[in-house]
Design an enzyme around this catalytic site. Structure first.
Site, PDB file in Angstrom:
ATOM      1  N   GLY A  46       0.444  -5.163   0.598  1.00  0.00           N
ATOM      2  CA  GLY A  46      -0.678  -5.147  -0.344  1.00  0.00           C
ATOM      3  C   GLY A  46      -0.261  -5.632  -1.728  1.00  0.00           C
ATOM      4  O   GLY A  46      -1.082  -6.183  -2.469  1.00  0.00           O
TER       5      GLY A  46
ATOM      6  N   GLU B 103       3.747  -5.810   7.010  1.00  0.00           N
ATOM      7  CA  GLU B 103       2.867  -4.832   7.660  1.00  0.00           C
ATOM      8  C   GLU B 103       3.125  -4.706   9.160  1.00  0.00           C
ATOM      9  O   GLU B 103       3.020  -3.621   9.732  1.00  0.00           O
ATOM     10  CB  GLU B 103       1.398  -5.204   7.430  1.00  0.00           C
ATOM     11  CG  GLU B 103       0.868  -4.864   6.044  1.00  0.00           C
ATOM     12  CD  GLU B 103       1.089  -5.979   5.034  1.00  0.00           C
ATOM     13  OE1 GLU B 103       1.947  -6.859   5.269  1.00  0.00           O
ATOM     14  OE2 GLU B 103       0.408  -5.960   3.986  1.00  0.00           O
TER      15      GLU B 103
ATOM     16  N   GLU C  27      -0.346  -9.233  -1.562  1.00  0.00           N
ATOM     17  CA  GLU C  27      -1.758  -9.629  -1.432  1.00  0.00           C
ATOM     18  C   GLU C  27      -2.473  -9.567  -2.778  1.00  0.00           C
ATOM     19  O   GLU C  27      -3.346 -10.386  -3.070  1.00  0.00           O
ATOM     20  CB  GLU C  27      -2.450  -8.735  -0.394  1.00  0.00           C
ATOM     21  CG  GLU C  27      -1.894  -8.973   1.009  1.00  0.00           C
ATOM     22  CD  GLU C  27      -2.467  -8.006   2.023  1.00  0.00           C
ATOM     23  OE1 GLU C  27      -2.012  -6.840   2.039  1.00  0.00           O
ATOM     24  OE2 GLU C  27      -3.360  -8.400   2.782  1.00  0.00           O
TER      25      GLU C  27
ATOM     26  N   ALA D 169       0.860  -1.185   0.000  1.00  0.00           N
ATOM     27  CA  ALA D 169       0.000   0.000   0.000  1.00  0.00           C
ATOM     28  C   ALA D 169       0.895   1.234   0.000  1.00  0.00           C
ATOM     29  O   ALA D 169       2.063   1.161   0.380  1.00  0.00           O
ATOM     30  CB  ALA D 169      -0.871  -0.013   1.251  1.00  0.00           C
TER      31      ALA D 169
END
Ligand code: 3HC
Length: 692
Positions: A105, A128, A108, A66
């Site tokens: 992310g 994270e 992911e 992210a």
């Protein structure tokens, strides 16, 4: 090729659509990247000619996660879950093509593709937790379905990366393709899928690994127990564990909801805000406003270290570890031999723990040359002096070095307190002189305070900053002042800790409160570890401090089993009745009326003056920015990263509240608590200390 948006291209190569992201520096999932993915997949799915879709990135890496700078701000652009739904439900196989690091992310997203291919140098991971978060885009639900809860627990709570080969073995990556041939390899793989009519593999549908762990709560209980020390104080590891538990025990969609709720709890909390701030602060520390990136950097191919003691040895190891030869100079053969012996033992111990190969021990030792002559340093590019902390001796060494070192050699002093300008003035080349304050053990601690003298040249600064990164250090540039940033602030805490013990607390009270705050140990346990007799001598001892009295009683610290604490044979500390008596007698002699001291006061007395001193350091320009101070404390003194460093913590409390307390203490206890002008200003203007 169609440009979907400025950071996304769609190319149709026969029956394969290739979506390419190009959003430097790390293809983070910013709003434009999410939009690009959404529109790109939509277009590829809608195109009847397309039979399979490849997602690949340009630049140095696959999506690294992210966009951390977006957290806490208003969300714009496509939702990541909507992008992932479209990928996962695509009627055409989706292949993620990974190079660099597929992180957070980014990984992911790759896990929602039906297949993953990677080049051998690629790494994947869910880091994270290092930002006080958990993988919030299905990572905690998909990962255990691929690799089982045990591996998943380790990955999400450590944040460690997994190399492509291991990822391939464990099923995280389906196929490895040749280095440098990712695009072609991924397209060929996609075509193979189509030709073979391979099914659309959705990770969310995999059940066997999670089912096997269902009804076995011991997996989680044991993991929590085994890691309790490592996770102490942190909120994110427990939330990550809960998510993996949910993956094992709940249907996928319910697990996703649990993940979402826990993620929101963390992302809006103070710990994650602190850890995200530190992520950027660490990178910021490398930037020196008046030393631009274009500043020439001097090649450092050979290093000299003067002193083979604890510091000199540790410093030398840093360079040997990255293949730079070091000449270590000592005065006496025995000291030199002892120093080299300690280094060898250190390496051997690392090898015994399986963290270094035996041949590497020899390679590194082979890079270290001992000598008894300073003249042997004549061809070194960098010479670090690590002798006693004594100005006269340091000046003498630098005057000699000036005569010996080649022109263009950097002359560094490893000092924790002394005036680098005065040391530089002992040479005729002060622009080549700089301070390097390594922290003990110097081969382990990440912090390096780089001390800029008035005349230190920009090239020398740029070289040291870059070299620090190469040897795995986080360097912070500081100015000349007594104790620089770290020890100058530490002195505030030490003074108050000593006073508190006279006024009514016991050393173990102060230590407990600071330990519970998150520090690795309190000031008295730290003194015991270092040795109470450092800088103490029987001849000059005047019984004027508790520490002196303890030394006079031969309580020298851990090394002889008694200091502020009593130690058993396993070095477990126990409060000492003898020390308690010393303290009570000492206070009585001084006419101090001891009182009960609250835990709250211990925090306020020990930490607020540090914050105030930090503001003074900024006022005097001895640190470039507040976040550099926080980096010093986190990497040099084990300040808990979830409190974000003293300056960040000052804002969590509120600059106005810190100021009010300092004023109150100043009224009742005097000048030690005089607020800095900058603290007053920040509080008055409602600004943030950590943004200074
Ligand atoms: N968001 C925003 N900026 C990022 C970023 C991210 N995820 N990752 C890196 N950057 C920026 C850095 O701040 C730096 O900027 P600068 O040049 O202006 O200082 C630049 O990218 C380069 O970064 P590094 O200096 O760290 O470069 P390296 O090559 O040494 O390392 C890296 C690259 C391994 C990708 C490293 O940057 C890294 O570990 N990044 C963070 C990865 C991460 O934590 N991802 C998870 C994010 S949270 C998440 O994904 C939540 C999700 O589950 C919903």
């Amino acid at each position: 090729m169609t440009a979907i948006n400025p950071v996304t291209d769609l190319t149709i190569e026969g029956d394969v659509a290739v979506i390419t992201l190009n959003s430097p520096p790390v293809n983070a999932l910013s709003a434009p990247v999410r939009d690009g993915l959404y529109e790109g997949f939509k277009a590829a799915i809608a195109n009847d000619a397309v039979k399979a879709i490849v997602l690949i990135c340009d630049g140095r890496t696959f999506i690294a996660g992210a966009d951390i700078s977006e957290f806490g701000k208003e969300r714009k652009g496509a939702d990541l879950p909507a992008v992932q739904d479209m990928m996962e439900n695509s009627p055409k196989p989706v292949v993620a093509a990974i190079h660099g690091t597929a992180l957070g992310g980014g990984f992911e997203v790759a896990l929602t593709a039906h297949y993953r291919v990677a080049v051998p140098s690629a790494k994947v991971g869910l880091p994270e937790v290092k930002l006080g978060l958990l993988p919030g885009a299905g990572g905690t639900q998909r990962l255990p379905r691929l690799v089982g809860p045990e591996v998943a627990l380790n990955m999400v709570t450590s944040g460690d990366f997994v190399g492509a080969a291991a990822a391939n073995k464990s099923g995280l990556v389906d196929e490895l393709v040749d280095e440098g041939k990712l695009r072609d390899g991924a397209i060929a793989f996609a075509r193979k899928l189509v030709a073979e009519g391979r099914p659309l593999k959705k990770v969310r549908d995999l059940q066997d690994k999670v089912e096997a762990a269902r009804g076995k709560p011991a997996i989680f209980a044991d993991f929590r127990k085994a890691n309790a020390r490592r996770f102490r104080g942190f909120e994110a590891p427990e939330a990550n564990i809960k998510c993996i538990e949910a993956a094992v025990n709940l249907p996928f969609d319910e697990g996703m909801k649990a993940e979402r709720d826990l993620f929101l709890g963390l992302v809006n909390g103070t710990q994650s805000a602190a850890q995200r701030y530190i992520f950027f602060a660490e990178r910021q520390a490398a930037k020196i406003p008046d030393v631009p990136d274009s500043t020439p950097v001097l090649p450092i191919k050979k290093v000299g270290v003067i002193g083979a003691g604890t510091m000199g040895g540790g410093i030398s190891m840093n360079f040997a570890n990255v293949g730079i030869p070091v000449t270590i100079v000592e005065m006496q053969p025995a000291a030199l031999e002892r120093g080299l012996g300690v280094i060898r033992k250190n390496y051997e111990n690392t090898a015994k723990k399986g963290r270094l190969r035996q041949e590497d021990v020899e390679t590194r030792m082979g890079l270290l040359t001992g000598s008894l002559e300073l003249e042997k340093l004549a061809d070194c590019d960098l010479i670090i002096e690590a002798v006693y902390e004594n100005m006269a001796i340091k000046k003498e060494v630098f005057a000699k070095l000036d005569a010996i070192a080649k022109p263009g050699a950097i002359l560094a002093s490893n000092t924790s307190y002394l005036d680098v300008n005065e040391i530089a003035a002992a040479t005729k080349r002060p622009e080549w002189v700089i301070g390097t304050h390594f922290f003990s053990p110097a081969n382990v601690m990440r912090l390096l305070e780089v001390v800029r003298g008035d005349k230190t040249s920009k090239e020398v600064i740029a070289t040291l900053m870059q070299l620090s990164k190469k040897i795995g250090k986080v360097a912070v540039l500081v100015g000349v002042c007594h104790g620089f940033v770290g020890n100058r602030m530490l002195a505030q805490r030490q003074r108050e800790a000593n006073k508190l013990v006279l006024e009514g607390a016991m050393p173990w009270d102060v230590d407990r409160v600071l330990y519970d705050f998150g520090m690795p140990m309190g000031p008295f346990a730290m003194s015991d570890l270092a040795g109470l007799d450092i800088g103490w001598s029987k001849e000059t001892s005047s019984s004027s401090t508790i520490r002196e009295v303890l030394c006079e009683m031969d309580r020298r610290g851990q090394k002889n089993g008694k200091g502020f604490y009593d130690y058993d044979e396993n070095r477990n500390a126990k409060p000492s009745a003898e020390v308690e008596k010393v303290i009570l007698d000492f206070a009585a002699k001084k006419g101090i009326n001891r009182r009960t001291i609250s835990d709250e006061e211990i925090i306020e007395r020990c930490i607020y003056p540090m914050i105030n001193e930090g503001a003074k350091i900024l006022e005097e320009g001895k640190a470039i920015r507040a976040s550099d101070i926080d980096i010093v404390w986190i990497n040099g003194y084990g300040w808990p990263v979830y409190h974000g460093g003293p300056m960040f913590y000052g804002d969590v409390i509120g600059a106005d509240k810190v100021l009010a307390k300092m004023r109150e203490f100043e009224r009742t206890m005097g000048d030690d608590f005089k607020p800095s002008a900058l603290l007053e200003k920040v509080a008055a203007e409602g600004k943030k200390l950590h943004q200074l």
